[in-house]
Scaffold this motif. Sequence first.
Motif, PDB file in Angstrom:
ATOM      1  N   ASP A 323     -14.240  87.003  58.164  1.00 35.42           N
ATOM      2  CA  ASP A 323     -14.394  85.592  57.949  1.00 35.42           C
ATOM      3  C   ASP A 323     -13.005  84.743  58.235  1.00 35.42           C
ATOM      4  OD1 ASP A 323     -17.015  85.851  57.151  1.00 35.42           O
ATOM      5  OD2 ASP A 323     -16.443  86.305  55.294  1.00 35.42           O
ATOM      6  N   GLY A 324     -11.819  85.354  57.669  1.00 36.83           N
ATOM      7  CA  GLY A 324     -10.589  84.687  58.059  1.00 36.83           C
ATOM      8  C   GLY A 324     -10.281  84.623  59.333  1.00 36.83           C
ATOM      9  N   GLY A 325     -10.840  85.544  60.482  1.00 35.37           N
ATOM     10  CA  GLY A 325     -10.287  85.306  61.833  1.00 35.37           C
ATOM     11  C   GLY A 325     -11.470  84.139  62.238  1.00 35.37           C
ATOM     12  N   ARG A 326     -12.530  84.179  62.012  1.00 30.81           N
ATOM     13  CA  ARG A 326     -13.477  82.898  62.617  1.00 30.81           C
ATOM     14  C   ARG A 326     -12.878  81.527  62.030  1.00 30.81           C
ATOM     15  NH1 ARG A 326     -18.440  84.215  64.537  1.00 30.81           N
ATOM     16  NH2 ARG A 326     -18.804  86.617  64.687  1.00 30.81           N
ATOM     17  N   ILE A 327     -12.479  81.613  60.585  1.00 31.15           N
ATOM     18  CA  ILE A 327     -11.731  80.380  60.198  1.00 31.15           C
ATOM     19  C   ILE A 327     -10.764  80.023  61.153  1.00 31.15           C
ATOM     20  CG2 ILE A 327     -10.660  79.424  58.412  1.00 31.15           C
ATOM     21  CD1 ILE A 327     -12.538  80.826  56.418  1.00 31.15           C
ATOM     22  N   LEU A 328      -9.890  80.886  61.236  1.00 32.24           N
ATOM     23  CA  LEU A 328      -8.639  80.577  62.054  1.00 32.24           C
ATOM     24  C   LEU A 328      -9.134  80.110  63.630  1.00 32.24           C
ATOM     25  CD1 LEU A 328      -5.610  80.828  62.598  1.00 32.24           C
ATOM     26  CD2 LEU A 328      -5.859  83.303  63.358  1.00 32.24           C
ATOM     27  N   LEU A 329     -10.012  80.560  64.195  1.00 32.78           N
ATOM     28  CA  LEU A 329     -10.496  80.028  65.369  1.00 32.78           C
ATOM     29  C   LEU A 329     -10.914  78.681  65.354  1.00 32.78           C
ATOM     30  CD1 LEU A 329     -12.224  83.193  67.023  1.00 32.78           C
ATOM     31  CD2 LEU A 329      -9.840  82.577  67.441  1.00 32.78           C
ATOM     32  N   VAL A 330     -11.615  78.448  64.270  1.00 32.90           N
ATOM     33  CA  VAL A 330     -12.145  76.871  64.135  1.00 32.90           C
ATOM     34  C   VAL A 330     -11.078  76.114  64.110  1.00 32.90           C
ATOM     35  CG1 VAL A 330     -13.603  75.372  62.466  1.00 32.90           C
ATOM     36  CG2 VAL A 330     -14.509  78.048  63.252  1.00 32.90           C
ATOM     37  N   LEU A 331     -10.074  76.502  63.156  1.00 31.53           N
ATOM     38  CA  LEU A 331      -8.865  75.679  62.803  1.00 31.53           C
ATOM     39  C   LEU A 331      -7.982  75.693  64.235  1.00 31.53           C
ATOM     40  CD1 LEU A 331      -7.610  77.102  59.479  1.00 31.53           C
ATOM     41  CD2 LEU A 331      -8.508  74.721  59.873  1.00 31.53           C
ATOM     42  N   VAL A 332      -7.938  76.360  65.045  1.00 29.97           N
ATOM     43  CA  VAL A 332      -7.253  76.280  66.298  1.00 29.97           C
ATOM     44  C   VAL A 332      -8.036  75.256  67.280  1.00 29.97           C
ATOM     45  CG1 VAL A 332      -6.599  77.693  68.579  1.00 29.97           C
ATOM     46  CG2 VAL A 332      -6.206  78.684  66.276  1.00 29.97           C
ATOM     47  N   GLY A 333      -9.233  75.297  67.392  1.00 27.28           N
ATOM     48  CA  GLY A 333     -10.289  74.400  68.101  1.00 27.28           C
ATOM     49  C   GLY A 333     -10.037  73.224  67.633  1.00 27.28           C
ATOM     50  N   ALA A 334     -10.024  72.854  66.255  1.00 32.10           N
ATOM     51  CA  ALA A 334      -9.748  71.357  65.605  1.00 32.10           C
ATOM     52  C   ALA A 334      -8.445  71.052  66.079  1.00 32.10           C
ATOM     53  CB  ALA A 334     -10.006  71.551  63.982  1.00 32.10           C
ATOM     54  N   LEU A 335      -7.500  71.712  66.153  1.00 31.18           N
ATOM     55  CA  LEU A 335      -6.028  71.329  66.128  1.00 31.18           C
ATOM     56  C   LEU A 335      -5.705  71.086  67.707  1.00 31.18           C
ATOM     57  CD1 LEU A 335      -3.724  73.665  63.903  1.00 31.18           C
ATOM     58  CD2 LEU A 335      -4.398  71.289  63.688  1.00 31.18           C
ATOM     59  N   ARG A 336      -6.339  71.700  68.515  1.00 29.94           N
ATOM     60  CA  ARG A 336      -6.459  71.435  69.950  1.00 29.94           C
ATOM     61  C   ARG A 336      -7.426  70.288  70.349  1.00 29.94           C
ATOM     62  NH1 ARG A 336      -9.135  75.216  73.215  1.00 29.94           N
ATOM     63  NH2 ARG A 336      -7.448  74.999  74.833  1.00 29.94           N
ATOM     64  N   GLY A 337      -8.171  69.746  69.549  1.00 29.80           N
ATOM     65  CA  GLY A 337      -9.033  68.711  70.008  1.00 29.80           C
ATOM     66  C   GLY A 337     -10.150  69.227  70.663  1.00 29.80           C
ATOM     67  N   ARG A 338     -10.359  70.393  70.901  1.00 31.37           N
ATOM     68  CA  ARG A 338     -11.762  70.989  71.621  1.00 31.37           C
ATOM     69  C   ARG A 338     -11.460  72.567  71.420  1.00 31.37           C
ATOM     70  NH1 ARG A 338      -7.693  70.773  75.387  1.00 31.37           N
ATOM     71  NH2 ARG A 338      -7.484  72.507  76.496  1.00 31.37           N
ATOM     72  N   PRO A 339     -12.840  72.916  71.327  1.00 32.69           N
ATOM     73  CA  PRO A 339     -12.946  74.423  71.006  1.00 32.69           C
ATOM     74  C   PRO A 339     -12.373  75.520  72.137  1.00 32.69           C
ATOM     75  CG  PRO A 339     -15.024  73.785  71.366  1.00 32.69           C
ATOM     76  CD  PRO A 339     -14.188  72.515  71.308  1.00 32.69           C
ATOM     77  N   LEU A 340     -12.167  76.565  71.689  1.00 33.12           N
ATOM     78  CA  LEU A 340     -11.928  77.564  72.629  1.00 33.12           C
ATOM     79  C   LEU A 340     -13.023  77.838  73.805  1.00 33.12           C
ATOM     80  CD1 LEU A 340      -9.989  80.469  70.590  1.00 33.12           C
ATOM     81  CD2 LEU A 340      -8.887  78.590  72.100  1.00 33.12           C
ATOM     82  N   SER A 341     -12.631  78.173  74.922  1.00 36.41           N
ATOM     83  CA  SER A 341     -13.843  78.535  75.831  1.00 36.41           C
ATOM     84  C   SER A 341     -14.593  79.581  75.152  1.00 36.41           C
ATOM     85  CB  SER A 341     -13.303  78.831  77.119  1.00 36.41           C
ATOM     86  OG  SER A 341     -12.743  80.058  77.233  1.00 36.41           O
ATOM     87  N   PHE A 342     -15.835  79.490  75.629  1.00 36.79           N
ATOM     88  CA  PHE A 342     -16.814  80.735  75.333  1.00 36.79           C
ATOM     89  C   PHE A 342     -16.286  82.112  75.549  1.00 36.79           C
ATOM     90  CE2 PHE A 342     -20.590  83.610  76.121  1.00 36.79           C
ATOM     91  CZ  PHE A 342     -20.898  83.682  75.007  1.00 36.79           C
ATOM     92  N   ALA A 343     -15.560  82.307  76.701  1.00 39.61           N
ATOM     93  CA  ALA A 343     -15.063  83.597  77.232  1.00 39.61           C
ATOM     94  C   ALA A 343     -13.864  83.806  76.300  1.00 39.61           C
ATOM     95  CB  ALA A 343     -14.570  83.475  78.734  1.00 39.61           C
ATOM     96  N   GLN A 344     -13.170  82.970  76.140  1.00 40.06           N
ATOM     97  CA  GLN A 344     -11.889  83.104  75.159  1.00 40.06           C
ATOM     98  C   GLN A 344     -12.195  83.638  73.727  1.00 40.06           C
ATOM     99  OE1 GLN A 344      -9.996  79.248  75.588  1.00 40.06           O
ATOM    100  NE2 GLN A 344      -8.452  80.058  76.923  1.00 40.06           N
ATOM    101  N   GLU A 345     -13.164  83.002  73.105  1.00 44.14           N
ATOM    102  CA  GLU A 345     -13.738  83.298  71.858  1.00 44.14           C
ATOM    103  C   GLU A 345     -14.446  84.789  71.867  1.00 44.14           C
ATOM    104  OE1 GLU A 345     -16.404  81.154  68.342  1.00 44.14           O
ATOM    105  OE2 GLU A 345     -15.348  80.038  69.736  1.00 44.14           O
ATOM    106  N   GLN A 346     -15.065  84.919  72.958  1.00 43.49           N
ATOM    107  CA  GLN A 346     -15.768  86.332  73.025  1.00 43.49           C
ATOM    108  C   GLN A 346     -14.755  87.098  73.133  1.00 43.49           C
ATOM    109  OE1 GLN A 346     -18.924  85.510  71.563  1.00 43.49           O
ATOM    110  NE2 GLN A 346     -19.752  87.004  72.933  1.00 43.49           N
ATOM    111  N   ALA A 347     -13.771  87.041  74.013  1.00 41.20           N
ATOM    112  CA  ALA A 347     -12.828  88.292  73.996  1.00 41.20           C
ATOM    113  C   ALA A 347     -11.960  88.465  72.859  1.00 41.20           C
ATOM    114  CB  ALA A 347     -11.728  87.722  75.214  1.00 41.20           C
ATOM    115  N   ILE A 348     -11.520  87.144  72.200  1.00 40.17           N
ATOM    116  CA  ILE A 348     -10.836  87.524  70.769  1.00 40.17           C
ATOM    117  C   ILE A 348     -11.753  88.280  69.794  1.00 40.17           C
ATOM    118  CG2 ILE A 348      -9.665  86.064  69.172  1.00 40.17           C
ATOM    119  CD1 ILE A 348      -9.159  83.915  71.204  1.00 40.17           C
ATOM    120  N   ASN A 349     -12.966  87.680  69.632  1.00 42.03           N
ATOM    121  CA  ASN A 349     -13.540  88.324  68.688  1.00 42.03           C
ATOM    122  C   ASN A 349     -14.222  89.933  68.941  1.00 42.03           C
ATOM    123  OD1 ASN A 349     -14.374  86.327  66.664  1.00 42.03           O
ATOM    124  ND2 ASN A 349     -15.576  85.373  68.090  1.00 42.03           N
TER     125      ASN A 349
END
Length: 372
Positions: A323-349
């Motif tokens: 859960d903490g990792g998913r929250i981190l990805l949401v926060l990164v997307g919010a700070l960037r102003g756009r979410p990570l790409s689908f491929a990036q998020e899939q690879a990280i997860n």
Amino acid sequence: MSFFQSLAAVLTPAGLLWTIIIIGIATFLHELAHYALARWQGVAVKSFSVGMGPVVLRRGWRGTEWRLSALPIGGYVEIDGMAPEPGPDGGARPPQRGFALLPAWGKIAVLLAGPLMNLLLAILLMTVTFTAQGVPAPDRARIESVVANSAAQKLGLRAGDVITAIDGRDLPPTVTVAGRDAPGWEAVRDTLTRAGRHVFTVERGGQSTDLAFDWTPTVNGQRQLLGIRYGPDVVPTTLPAAFATSWRVTAQAVPQVVQSFAGLFKRFLTLDISRDENVSGPIGTAEIVSQAARVSPWALVQVATLLNLSLAFFNLIPIPGLDGGRILLVLVGALRGRPLSFAQEQAINLAGFAFVMLLMVFVVVRDVSRFF
């Protein structure tokens, strides 16, 4: 003695049953919190499973398939829009509904709900325990047992005695032991590392008695033991005070929990499978529960409290897959102003999930290795 004989020696049927019950309740409430926050925001939940593996029983209710699965460990919720969807070409594509359309705060609320539920359950259990049994008094050391024919017994110490002062000085609320801050009752241990004449001021039956003794910590290279098992004394308290103490104890536990998990990661990266008392795998947990079941129901409540605290903090570690990792990805997307790409998020997860699975295997291997 074979592995299974060794296992049977430390585990009991009652202990295994209580392990399943304690872990089952903790996991069920964790997943129920995820479910509730998703439904509260209008996101559908496809399935809710108690247990893992093959589904034994299923029933639909309020748009969710409720499942009972064969393995009585863990559980899961399948929230709409959290997992990839099948694309027109047969591959995977980003989800286009449900969880995926929530604002950042809404996603974080869903993800944070599970660990917070375990944290609140731990605080509730602590509050009940402190209200029923009293709160620890850091400046009073209660002797729980005295070893027969030990130096402590010859000195006149008895189970139930409370040490209130050492060498004429009252025990302080906190003391430095081995370079760390510790509650004052641990001054007993620190005193027994120093040679010389010492005096314990002992409260017994409402009266104080001074017990003087000469102490030598080591003889011919062998560490000497006084022969007592002790811990903090407890004093009666009210429900509000017990609740406040529970929050304070939880806050004080954070550095120790972080240190324990840091030690686990270090051992994992160095493939050190020697036993670590701070982190237990499934067998170690069942062993602890088995021991607690032999002691008292309150010991089981204490184990359930520690387990829920561990689940809460572990799930908040910012590793993708938790859960903490998913929250981190949401926060990164919010700070960037756009979410990570689908491929990036899939690879990280995927990398995070693989790391967590390898970590689980390591914990189990380390758990089993001590029986060989």
